[in-house]
Design a protein around this motif. Sequence first.
Motif, PDB file in Angstrom:
ATOM      1  N   VAL A  45      -3.271   1.162  -5.459  1.00 12.76           N
ATOM      2  CA  VAL A  45      -3.928  -0.055  -4.911  1.00 12.76           C
ATOM      3  C   VAL A  45      -4.658   0.415  -3.428  1.00 12.76           C
ATOM      4  N   TRP A  86      -8.935  -3.952  -3.077  1.00 11.75           N
ATOM      5  CA  TRP A  86      -7.812  -4.157  -2.590  1.00 11.75           C
ATOM      6  C   TRP A  86      -7.017  -3.291  -1.490  1.00 11.75           C
ATOM      7  N   GLY A 145      -5.967  -8.090   0.427  1.00 10.13           N
ATOM      8  CA  GLY A 145      -6.025  -7.486  -0.781  1.00 10.13           C
ATOM      9  C   GLY A 145      -4.887  -7.022  -1.467  1.00 10.13           C
ATOM     10  N   PRO A 146      -3.884  -6.584  -0.831  1.00 15.54           N
ATOM     11  CA  PRO A 146      -2.378  -6.646  -1.754  1.00 15.54           C
ATOM     12  C   PRO A 146      -1.985  -7.915  -2.361  1.00 15.54           C
ATOM     13  N   TRP A 161       0.880  -1.216   0.158  1.00 15.61           N
ATOM     14  CA  TRP A 161      -0.148   0.048  -0.074  1.00 15.61           C
ATOM     15  C   TRP A 161       0.793   1.355   0.034  1.00 15.61           C
ATOM     16  N   ASP A 202      -3.711 -10.442  -3.148  1.00 15.36           N
ATOM     17  CA  ASP A 202      -4.554 -10.871  -4.180  1.00 15.36           C
ATOM     18  C   ASP A 202      -4.364  -9.775  -5.502  1.00 15.36           C
ATOM     19  N   HIS A 203      -4.163  -8.541  -5.233  1.00 16.51           N
ATOM     20  CA  HIS A 203      -3.649  -7.622  -6.426  1.00 16.51           C
ATOM     21  C   HIS A 203      -2.457  -8.222  -7.122  1.00 16.51           C
ATOM     22  N   LEU A 224     -11.155  -6.970   0.956  1.00 19.38           N
ATOM     23  CA  LEU A 224     -10.436  -8.268   1.248  1.00 19.38           C
ATOM     24  C   LEU A 224      -9.292  -7.744   2.421  1.00 19.38           C
TER      25      LEU A 224
END
Length: 161
Positions: free
Chosen positions: A69, A75, A85-86, A63, A88-89, A81
């Motif tokens: 993001v 994300w 999230g990160p 982040w 997954d991104h 998430l």
Amino acid sequence: MKWLKPAVVFLVCCISAILWCIHAVQAPFFNEDTRRTEAYLRAMYDKLAPDLQQERRLAKAYWRRYPDVRENQLWGEDGVLGIKGPADHYRNHGRQEGRIYTEIDWPEDIVQEKKLAQAYWDRYPDVAASAVWGRRSSMGVLGPRDHYRLFGRMEGRHWGE
């Protein structure tokens, strides 16, 4: 015929009790194989489960490097998430985009780090103009060291004043 209704009720209750007993005996509490299988799966999960502190550090680093993001509804920091999230991104988009998914080195002496960052930016204008590691990036003075650690050293760039 008066006896038919009570007999049916009695029969249904007996069948229900028998079925309940059969399923109760097959329950994990009584079945050693099922208990062993569950213990094995629990141990495997514990072994393979991600370290949440590590996951949190990686998420915060991602982040910090990538504000787009961080602000995303899926994300981002406040995204659906959460700290997942990160990762997954990165798996679905970041890797193909050339983004970095690793922790950030935090300096012990921030005053010295500012001097070193300024020297690196002055020496390498391309890094100073970078959206990720530059002077105006969300990384701030952490950007130059991060760039050097990830790319600069391999490119033969110099770190220090």
